[in-house]
Enzyme design. Sequence first.
Site, PDB file in Angstrom:
ATOM      1  N   GLU A 148     151.918 -38.956  32.743  1.00  0.00           N
ATOM      2  CA  GLU A 148     152.605 -37.663  32.696  1.00  0.00           C
ATOM      3  C   GLU A 148     151.619 -36.503  32.802  1.00  0.00           C
ATOM      4  OE1 GLU A 148     155.662 -37.448  33.143  1.00  0.00           O
ATOM      5  OE2 GLU A 148     156.044 -39.585  32.875  1.00  0.00           O
ATOM      6  N   HIS A 162     149.284 -31.882  38.539  1.00  0.00           N
ATOM      7  CA  HIS A 162     149.844 -31.575  39.855  1.00  0.00           C
ATOM      8  C   HIS A 162     150.508 -30.192  39.829  1.00  0.00           C
ATOM      9  CE1 HIS A 162     152.169 -33.474  43.505  1.00  0.00           C
ATOM     10  NE2 HIS A 162     151.353 -32.505  43.863  1.00  0.00           N
TER      11      HIS A 162
END
Length: 355
Positions: free
Chosen positions: A145, A151
């Site tokens: 995660e 990202h």
Amino acid sequence: MPPAWTRRFRPGTGATGREKLRQREFAVDDAEVKPYFPLDAMVRAAFDCAQRLFGLRFTPREDLVLYHPDARAYEVHDAAGRAVGLFIQDNFARTSKRSGAWMSALAVQGRNGGEVLPVILNTNNFAQATPSLLGFDDVRTLFHEFGHGLHGLLSNVTYTQLAGTSVLRDFVELPSQLFEHWMSEPEVLRQHARHVETGEPIPGALVDRLRAAERFGEAYETVRYCGSAIVDMAVHRHPDPASVTDWSAFEEQVLEQRGLPHATGINHRLTHFQHLFSSSGYAAGYYVYLWAEVLDADAWNAFQEAGSPFDAAVAERLKRCIYSVGNSVEPGQAFRNFRGRDPVIEPLLRQKGLL
């Protein structure tokens, strides 16, 4: 009477036996493993890897009032001291929270009409205790995660609709699955995986057993996964699905034609495979998780070729070509920009012990 394929392959048959064999062969016991993985230390490990790879620094913001006392906020800056965004982590299970683990973007990066810095939330559901100890799979989830979180944080595009994780499903799993590799790197474990009471680093022999246990049954599980993906694609490519009156028989026919080994079965039966029909985002898309593994194994191989999991040149290229571009670059081209070529399958086969 159910079709022959159904009679031969009852999903889940033998799972308990496989787990017993895994425990016997590799002696993996959570009671032995968890004391080396306190949650706070694993959060520091993830932050440390992000700093060594991308120059990011996470500074606690205890002055901010968040939606729940369990949530923690961190201001994120790059190596030059520039603000990158805000990162929030909500790690503990509670009755008011749905199960699972996920990343959310509360504010999405963009520059169209003014600079917007991302506000990224990572949510997990670990058991709350003092101290909170994680299993090996829990640590993998935390890093996975956090890879999604990076990202979103490292996004560097003009338009918010192209930012961060707003990419095709196989490509959205590349940064997250790739970041999992650092959680089991020896130098990361030596520094951060220390016994909660004695402070001793996790023994190398225990790490070897954990890695061996992860590879246990990989061929079997890969075949089962491929079977589900093949059936998924066959359903969505059917020219006249309304004409099918027995989907179990259709499933059997597809798998017989493809030569699925009779001893395996598949992960999900069509009649309860909700993932395929829950939204258009998953339609004919089950295969993408395996393809994402091809991408992440090949990307990780770039660090192996460079001789270091923290090679500065590879990390900079990874940040510039993958983590920061969102959907502003066609995914295939983005990967070619990073690797200098199209992805190949051999790194994944080696990773799974199949080559």
